[in-house]
Write an enzyme that holds these catalytic residues in place. Structure first.
Site, PDB file in Angstrom:
ATOM      1  N   ARG A   1       0.850  -1.199   0.000  1.00 38.48           N
ATOM      2  CA  ARG A   1       0.000   0.000   0.000  1.00 38.48           C
ATOM      3  C   ARG A   1       0.885   1.249   0.000  1.00 38.48           C
ATOM      4  NH1 ARG A   1      -3.177  -3.468   3.512  1.00 38.48           N
ATOM      5  NH2 ARG A   1      -2.389  -2.530   5.433  1.00 38.48           N
TER       6      ARG A   1
ATOM      7  N   LYS B   1     -10.798  15.473   5.766  1.00 37.84           N
ATOM      8  CA  LYS B   1     -11.974  15.061   4.993  1.00 37.84           C
ATOM      9  C   LYS B   1     -12.899  14.170   5.833  1.00 37.84           C
ATOM     10  CE  LYS B   1     -12.890  11.184   2.103  1.00 37.84           C
ATOM     11  NZ  LYS B   1     -12.704  10.401   0.883  1.00 37.84           N
TER      12      LYS B   1
ATOM     13  N   GLU C   1     -17.938  16.502   2.701  1.00 44.44           N
ATOM     14  CA  GLU C   1     -18.263  15.603   1.582  1.00 44.44           C
ATOM     15  C   GLU C   1     -19.596  14.886   1.776  1.00 44.44           C
ATOM     16  OE1 GLU C   1     -15.185  12.764   0.572  1.00 44.44           O
ATOM     17  OE2 GLU C   1     -16.447  11.774  -0.894  1.00 44.44           O
TER      18      GLU C   1
ATOM     19  N   LYS D   1     -17.146  19.023  -1.080  1.00 39.73           N
ATOM     20  CA  LYS D   1     -16.827  17.922  -2.000  1.00 39.73           C
ATOM     21  C   LYS D   1     -18.100  17.127  -2.244  1.00 39.73           C
ATOM     22  CE  LYS D   1     -13.976  13.784  -2.505  1.00 39.73           C
ATOM     23  NZ  LYS D   1     -12.625  13.258  -2.419  1.00 39.73           N
TER      24      LYS D   1
HETATM   25  P1  13P Z   1     -14.051   8.847  -5.817  1.00 46.68           P
HETATM   26  O1  13P Z   1     -13.627   9.993  -6.685  1.00 46.68           O
HETATM   27  O2  13P Z   1     -13.524   7.515  -6.241  1.00 46.68           O
HETATM   28  O3  13P Z   1     -15.522   8.879  -5.553  1.00 46.68           O
HETATM   29  O4  13P Z   1     -13.337   9.072  -4.423  1.00 46.68           O
HETATM   30  C1  13P Z   1     -13.356  10.300  -3.854  1.00 46.68           C
HETATM   31  C2  13P Z   1     -13.363  10.160  -2.407  1.00 46.68           C
HETATM   32  O5  13P Z   1     -12.513  10.689  -1.724  1.00 46.68           O
HETATM   33  C3  13P Z   1     -14.431   9.333  -1.813  1.00 46.68           C
HETATM   34  O6  13P Z   1     -14.554   9.657  -0.474  1.00 46.68           O
END
Ligand code: 13P
Length: 338
Positions: free
Chosen positions: A44, A134, A176, A218
């Site tokens: 990873r 985030k 988000e 987001k």
């Molecule tokens: P995706 O663009 O694959 O949706 O991932 C963005 C992300 O950070 C999901 O939490």
């Protein structure tokens, strides 16, 4: 004191976007498994190092979101990932939610957890170089009941509590709320649900006294459900998304960084391009993609260091294309001839 507005603006300035590489070991493990890559901490780390050391990445990427494991891993140069990012003028972000869990009393809906102890975790991440954070909330969508008021409210409240704690710590919160792509719903239904979701989120952000100038939103784009028959094209996606956002997202928000949410890499770029071809909006309109940036490099790498350079080239293609789309300058010439 950190100027949260400056950080939230700089993350997307000049067409740069955000690279989301914050999958939990479980999530990235699933993607590795499909390609026959063993999911060990070393693999990873090697994969994430390959991505962030892509030559010129800082020309197109202003921030990278990491996960807890990566945050304390060392690269082969002996530096930490936030240090390696800083060298490239890329801000380090950290996923601080602990995942979406089933919401009691609400079948098929989830609430994101992680508020307990968050103040202390944010302080520790800041110490180690986190500039932004985030938290992802997921909203199930169907044609009748979901998202329910209970699930919407619980997720919006948690997002706002998280955002307030980030700002207290001098960290920019990425807020988000993701309306899922899964389902057979129409784009109109997605528009209705996205508008309601964002209204709920901004109500809670106001209640928790979050300074909107110091956040990055987001969201998911307004699109047709993945399983539906009729699929809206890029122009309809762009016009519908911008209409909904104009109605409900205050102009005080400096930056909107869309997630890709299961769109193909090229679709995600085309949608972003279509939005930015409509001229200036009240906010910067950019990207914070995970899969849409990583699908190509990951499938090329396959866990073999002999493929590193080719994988980095594939990431550069997508990062550059999306940076162009963030300025309304993308066209087919950005795609490699197949
Ligand atoms: P995706 O663009 O694959 O949706 O991932 C963005 C992300 O950070 C999901 O939490």
């Amino acid at each position: 004191m950190t100027d949260l507005h400056a950080v939230a603006t700089d993350l997307l300035a000049n067409g740069r976007g955000i690279l989301a590489i914050d999958e939990t070991p479980g999530t990235i493990g699933g993607r590795f498994e499909k390609l026959g890559i063993e999911s060990t901490p070393e693999n990873r780390s090697a994969y994430r190092e390959l991505l962030i050391t892509t030559p010129d990445l800082g020309s197109w990427i202003g921030g990278a979101i990491l996960q807890d494991e990566t945050f304390s891993q060392k690269t082969t140069s002996g530096t930490t990932f936030p240090e390696e990012l800083a060298k490239r003028n890329i801000a380090a972000g950290i996923k601080v939610d602990t995942g979406a869990k089933p919401l009691a009393g609400h079948p098929n809906e989830k609430v994101t957890e992680g508020l307990d102890g968050l103040r202390d975790r944010l302080a520790a991440y800041k110490e180690k170089g986190a500039v932004f954070a985030k938290w992802r909330a997921v909203y199930t969508i169907d044609d009748e009941v979901a998202p329910t008021p209970g699930a919407s409210q619980a997720n919006a409240h948690a997002l706002a509590r998280y955002a307030a704690l980030c700002q207290e710590a001098g960290i920019v919160p990425i807020v988000e709320p993701e309306v899922m792509l899964e389902g057979a719903h129409s784009i109109e239904r997605c528009a209705e649900v996205t508008a309601n979701t964002l209204r709920g989120v901004f109500n809670e952000l106001a209640a928790q006294r979050v300074d909107l100038r110091g956040i990055v939103l987001k969201p998911s784009m307004v699109v047709s459900g993945k399983a539906g028959e009729a699929k809206a094209g890029p122009d309809e996606v762009a016009d519908t998304t911008l209409r909904v956002f104009a109605e409900v997202v205050p102009a005080a928000v400096p930056s909107i960084a869309f997630l890709s949410g299961g769109q193909t890499p090229v679709q995600a770029t085309e949608h972003l391009q279509a939005m930015n071809s409509r001229g200036q909006q009240p906010w910067q309109v950019g990207f914070s993609y995970g899969r849409a940036l990583q699908d190509d490099p990951l499938s090329i790498w396959k866990g073999d260091s002999a493929n590193t350079e080719k994988a980095q080239e594939a990431l550069a293609v997508r990062a550059k294309a999306n940076a162009a789309a963030s300025k309304g300058e993308y066209d087919a010439s950005y795609e490699p001839a197949s």
